[in-house]
Design a protein around this motif. Structure first.
Motif, PDB file in Angstrom:
ATOM      1  N   LYS A   1      -7.072 -11.848   7.602  1.00  0.00           N
ATOM      2  CA  LYS A   1      -5.775 -11.215   6.933  1.00  0.00           C
ATOM      3  C   LYS A   1      -5.789  -9.661   7.433  1.00  0.00           C
ATOM      4  CE  LYS A   1      -7.308  -9.588   2.262  1.00  0.00           C
ATOM      5  NZ  LYS A   1      -7.394 -10.025   1.237  1.00  0.00           N
ATOM      6  N   GLU A   2      -4.125  -9.431   8.022  1.00  0.00           N
ATOM      7  CA  GLU A   2      -4.160  -7.998   8.140  1.00  0.00           C
ATOM      8  C   GLU A   2      -3.073  -7.547   6.917  1.00  0.00           C
ATOM      9  OE1 GLU A   2      -2.506  -7.160  11.766  1.00  0.00           O
ATOM     10  OE2 GLU A   2      -0.894  -9.105  11.727  1.00  0.00           O
ATOM     11  N   PHE A   3      -3.073  -6.549   6.864  1.00  0.00           N
ATOM     12  CA  PHE A   3      -2.259  -5.847   5.366  1.00  0.00           C
ATOM     13  C   PHE A   3      -1.333  -4.558   5.901  1.00  0.00           C
ATOM     14  CE2 PHE A   3      -6.729  -5.947   3.015  1.00  0.00           C
ATOM     15  CZ  PHE A   3      -7.202  -4.775   3.165  1.00  0.00           C
ATOM     16  N   TRP A   4      -0.851  -4.635   4.826  1.00  0.00           N
ATOM     17  CA  TRP A   4       0.062  -2.981   4.553  1.00  0.00           C
ATOM     18  C   TRP A   4       0.261  -2.953   3.225  1.00  0.00           C
ATOM     19  CZ3 TRP A   4       1.899  -0.048   8.229  1.00  0.00           C
ATOM     20  CH2 TRP A   4       2.543   1.328   7.891  1.00  0.00           C
ATOM     21  N   HIS A   5      -0.297  -1.049   2.999  1.00  0.00           N
ATOM     22  CA  HIS A   5       0.001  -0.649   1.347  1.00  0.00           C
ATOM     23  C   HIS A   5       1.143   0.388   0.968  1.00  0.00           C
ATOM     24  CE1 HIS A   5      -4.757  -2.367  -0.344  1.00  0.00           C
ATOM     25  NE2 HIS A   5      -3.627  -3.009  -0.141  1.00  0.00           N
ATOM     26  N   ILE A   6       1.496  -0.207  -0.143  1.00  0.00           N
ATOM     27  CA  ILE A   6       2.435   0.690  -0.156  1.00  0.00           C
ATOM     28  C   ILE A   6       2.355   1.297  -1.689  1.00  0.00           C
ATOM     29  CG2 ILE A   6       4.870   1.242  -0.873  1.00  0.00           C
ATOM     30  CD1 ILE A   6       5.226  -1.330   1.297  1.00  0.00           C
ATOM     31  N   GLY A   7       2.408   2.282  -2.097  1.00  0.00           N
ATOM     32  CA  GLY A   7       1.879   2.723  -3.154  1.00  0.00           C
ATOM     33  C   GLY A   7       3.748   3.391  -4.213  1.00  0.00           C
ATOM     34  N   ARG A   8       2.934   3.953  -5.010  1.00  0.00           N
ATOM     35  CA  ARG A   8       4.265   4.834  -5.711  1.00  0.00           C
ATOM     36  C   ARG A   8       4.433   6.347  -5.210  1.00  0.00           C
ATOM     37  NH1 ARG A   8       5.410   3.258 -10.833  1.00  0.00           N
ATOM     38  NH2 ARG A   8       3.505   2.440 -11.492  1.00  0.00           N
ATOM     39  N   GLU A   9       5.469   6.628  -5.432  1.00  0.00           N
ATOM     40  CA  GLU A   9       6.205   7.933  -4.957  1.00  0.00           C
ATOM     41  C   GLU A   9       6.138   8.915  -5.827  1.00  0.00           C
ATOM     42  OE1 GLU A   9       9.470   7.425  -2.874  1.00  0.00           O
ATOM     43  OE2 GLU A   9       8.498   6.736  -0.426  1.00  0.00           O
ATOM     44  N   LEU A  10       5.424   9.360  -5.764  1.00  0.00           N
ATOM     45  CA  LEU A  10       4.928  10.370  -6.534  1.00  0.00           C
ATOM     46  C   LEU A  10       6.240  12.093  -6.103  1.00  0.00           C
ATOM     47  CD1 LEU A  10       1.702  10.415  -7.300  1.00  0.00           C
ATOM     48  CD2 LEU A  10       3.479   9.848  -8.799  1.00  0.00           C
TER      49      LEU A  10
ATOM     50  N   PRO B   1       2.252  -6.254   1.438  1.00  0.00           N
ATOM     51  CA  PRO B   1       2.305  -7.619   2.817  1.00  0.00           C
ATOM     52  C   PRO B   1       1.298  -8.388   3.233  1.00  0.00           C
ATOM     53  CG  PRO B   1       3.489  -5.858   2.348  1.00  0.00           C
ATOM     54  CD  PRO B   1       3.021  -4.961   1.755  1.00  0.00           C
ATOM     55  N   ILE B   2       0.559  -9.215   3.247  1.00  0.00           N
ATOM     56  CA  ILE B   2      -0.227  -9.701   3.707  1.00  0.00           C
ATOM     57  C   ILE B   2       0.371 -10.795   5.274  1.00  0.00           C
ATOM     58  CG2 ILE B   2      -2.416 -10.991   3.708  1.00  0.00           C
ATOM     59  CD1 ILE B   2      -2.303 -11.329   0.881  1.00  0.00           C
TER      60      ILE B   2
ATOM     61  N   ARG C   1       0.710 -17.481   8.050  1.00  0.00           N
ATOM     62  CA  ARG C   1       0.685 -17.110   6.857  1.00  0.00           C
ATOM     63  C   ARG C   1       1.248 -15.990   6.236  1.00  0.00           C
ATOM     64  NH1 ARG C   1      -0.958 -17.108   1.109  1.00  0.00           N
ATOM     65  NH2 ARG C   1      -0.094 -18.494   0.091  1.00  0.00           N
ATOM     66  N   TYR C   2       2.149 -15.274   5.460  1.00  0.00           N
ATOM     67  CA  TYR C   2       2.577 -14.340   5.283  1.00  0.00           C
ATOM     68  C   TYR C   2       2.684 -14.530   3.352  1.00  0.00           C
ATOM     69  CZ  TYR C   2       4.229 -13.453   9.661  1.00  0.00           C
ATOM     70  OH  TYR C   2       4.273 -13.586  11.072  1.00  0.00           O
ATOM     71  N   SER C   3       2.568 -13.183   2.305  1.00  0.00           N
ATOM     72  CA  SER C   3       2.484 -13.430   1.366  1.00  0.00           C
ATOM     73  C   SER C   3       2.819 -11.584   1.007  1.00  0.00           C
ATOM     74  CB  SER C   3       1.030 -13.764   0.932  1.00  0.00           C
ATOM     75  OG  SER C   3       0.373 -13.723  -0.514  1.00  0.00           O
ATOM     76  N   VAL C   4       3.177 -11.704  -0.156  1.00  0.00           N
ATOM     77  CA  VAL C   4       3.221 -10.945  -1.039  1.00  0.00           C
ATOM     78  C   VAL C   4       2.825 -10.183  -2.755  1.00  0.00           C
ATOM     79  CG1 VAL C   4       4.992  -8.021  -1.039  1.00  0.00           C
ATOM     80  CG2 VAL C   4       5.286  -9.847   0.552  1.00  0.00           C
ATOM     81  N   PRO C   5       1.197  -9.541  -2.423  1.00  0.00           N
ATOM     82  CA  PRO C   5       1.825  -9.474  -4.125  1.00  0.00           C
ATOM     83  C   PRO C   5       1.553  -8.436  -4.702  1.00  0.00           C
ATOM     84  CG  PRO C   5      -1.092  -9.719  -2.779  1.00  0.00           C
ATOM     85  CD  PRO C   5       0.530  -9.494  -1.620  1.00  0.00           C
ATOM     86  N   PHE C   6       2.062  -7.912  -6.052  1.00  0.00           N
ATOM     87  CA  PHE C   6       2.086  -6.502  -6.521  1.00  0.00           C
ATOM     88  C   PHE C   6       1.097  -6.464  -7.436  1.00  0.00           C
ATOM     89  CE2 PHE C   6       3.564  -4.140 -10.178  1.00  0.00           C
ATOM     90  CZ  PHE C   6       4.027  -2.135  -8.889  1.00  0.00           C
ATOM     91  N   PHE C   7      -0.025  -5.226  -6.759  1.00  0.00           N
ATOM     92  CA  PHE C   7      -1.126  -5.116  -7.510  1.00  0.00           C
ATOM     93  C   PHE C   7      -0.446  -3.844  -8.680  1.00  0.00           C
ATOM     94  CE2 PHE C   7      -2.981  -6.625  -3.831  1.00  0.00           C
ATOM     95  CZ  PHE C   7      -3.585  -7.558  -4.372  1.00  0.00           C
ATOM     96  N   LEU C   8      -0.526  -4.909 -10.410  1.00  0.00           N
ATOM     97  CA  LEU C   8       0.337  -3.220 -10.903  1.00  0.00           C
ATOM     98  C   LEU C   8      -1.246  -2.410 -11.654  1.00  0.00           C
ATOM     99  CD1 LEU C   8       2.561  -4.171 -13.496  1.00  0.00           C
ATOM    100  CD2 LEU C   8       0.259  -2.522 -14.150  1.00  0.00           C
ATOM    101  N   HIS C   9      -1.377  -1.519 -11.464  1.00  0.00           N
ATOM    102  CA  HIS C   9      -2.743  -0.453 -12.073  1.00  0.00           C
ATOM    103  C   HIS C   9      -2.197  -0.202 -12.450  1.00  0.00           C
ATOM    104  CE1 HIS C   9      -5.416  -0.803  -8.635  1.00  0.00           C
ATOM    105  NE2 HIS C   9      -4.719  -1.561  -8.540  1.00  0.00           N
ATOM    106  N   PRO C  10      -3.315   0.526 -13.898  1.00  0.00           N
ATOM    107  CA  PRO C  10      -2.477   1.671 -15.136  1.00  0.00           C
ATOM    108  C   PRO C  10      -3.172   2.754 -14.699  1.00  0.00           C
ATOM    109  CG  PRO C  10      -4.977   0.493 -15.128  1.00  0.00           C
ATOM    110  CD  PRO C  10      -4.587  -0.059 -14.064  1.00  0.00           C
TER     111      PRO C  10
END
Length: 304
Positions: free
Chosen positions: A87-96, A164-165, A254-263
């Motif tokens: 797989k290859e993927f892209w990471h999007i985080g919270r905008e501060l 996004p994966i 195949r495409y997949s979009v998980p959202f990893f909710l962190h504290p």
């Protein structure tokens, strides 16, 4: 005289809590995120992954452990796995905001110039899933006897990730790699939208692999290692994988979009008193913050 109805939330809370205690996974419908919003996000993600390799690699940021931007094919390796994932993927985080408390551990986002709507569509989905995740955590808090809003101030600046994966078509049927080797998620909870394509499988307590099949607009939500630790394994983090199709779908991407909710990065992941008892004594004797735990796991999966 009209009377405002009083409704009992416990049946829903009990049903949800039991599903997670038994499986660590469940599918949720009626979540309020429009299918059109999900579809629009998938379109921009697919457009990015269709770009030439040299273009995508311009967004591969060294030294960030894949926290933002692009991570190339066959880089991430599941903890304990011998082979890298397909797989290859892209990471999007919270905008501060500038000068925000956690700016030193949460890098700014980068956006691909080649896909004009990427920023708008991706971050809109990030915010929608962030809000939904907070609602789910409220129910999970109630089930274990905590105030409904217990998690609210512990996730309002969370180091959450939308990922996004892209799993490319498999051209070598003999490859020992899987699209995603067996693993557990790092975070509190994971929300997966658009999980209709085959491949996602969960390992039961008996060691059997069962497919996760969603219906209509259902979102798959599972427990991560951080919530497992925080609840002293009352909510279990369940091993799962993305298996390679054994039919002609292996030749399809195949495409997949998980959202990893962190504290929030400074949240201590010590077992909660309500989850420690004589029957379930504390399983951890050292304290870790969410950020310390995250860095430890990123090293284990070959991203740092």
């Amino acid at each position: 005289m009209s009377v405002i109805p009083t409704l009992d939330i416990r049946p829903f809370v009990d049903e949800l809590g039991k599903a997670y205690r038994d499986y660590g996974f469940c599918c949720i419908r009626g979540h309020g995120i429009a299918q059109a919003q999900i579809s629009d996000a998938y379109k921009v993600f697919e457009a990015f992954f269709a770009l030439p390799e040299e273009t995508k690699r311009q967004y591969h940021l060294k030294g960030l452990g894949g926290a933002r931007g692009y991570t190339p094919f066959k880089v991430e390796t599941a903890k304990g796995a011998k082979y890298a994932d397909l797989k290859e993927f892209w990471h999007i985080g919270r905008e501060l905001e500038p000068g925000a408390k956690f700016a030193n551990v949460m890098a700014p986002n980068v956006w691909p110039n080649e896909v004009p709507d990427f920023h708008e569509k991706a971050y809109a989905l990030f915010r929608a899933l962030d809000d939904l995740g907070a609602r789910i955590l409220r129910a999970l808090a109630l089930y274990i006897g905590l105030p409904e809003t217990f998690f609210d101030d512990k996730i309002d600046s969370g180091n959450s990730i939308l990922r996004p994966i892209h799993y490319p078509a498999i051209t070598d049927a003999t490859t020992p790699s899987l699209r995603a080797a067996p693993h557990k998620d790092i975070n509190l909870i994971t929300l997966l939208v658009g999980a209709s394509a085959e491949g996602l499988e969960v390992r039961t307590k008996q060691g059997e692999w069962i497919p996760v099949i969603t219906e209509e607009d259902a979102i798959v939500v599972n427990i991560g290692d951080m919530l497992q630790r925080l609840t002293n394994h009352v909510y279990p983090s369940t091993t799962h994988r993305v298996a390679n199709p054994k039919n002609t779908n292996a030749q399809k991407p195949r495409y997949s979009v998980p959202f990893f909710l962190h504290p929030n990065p400074d949240v201590l992941l010590d077992p909660l008193p309500c989850c420690v008892s004589e029957a379930n004594p504390s399983r951890y004797n050292t304290s870790l913050t969410a950020n310390e735990f995250l860095l430890q796991r990123l090293r284990e999966i070959n991203l740092l």
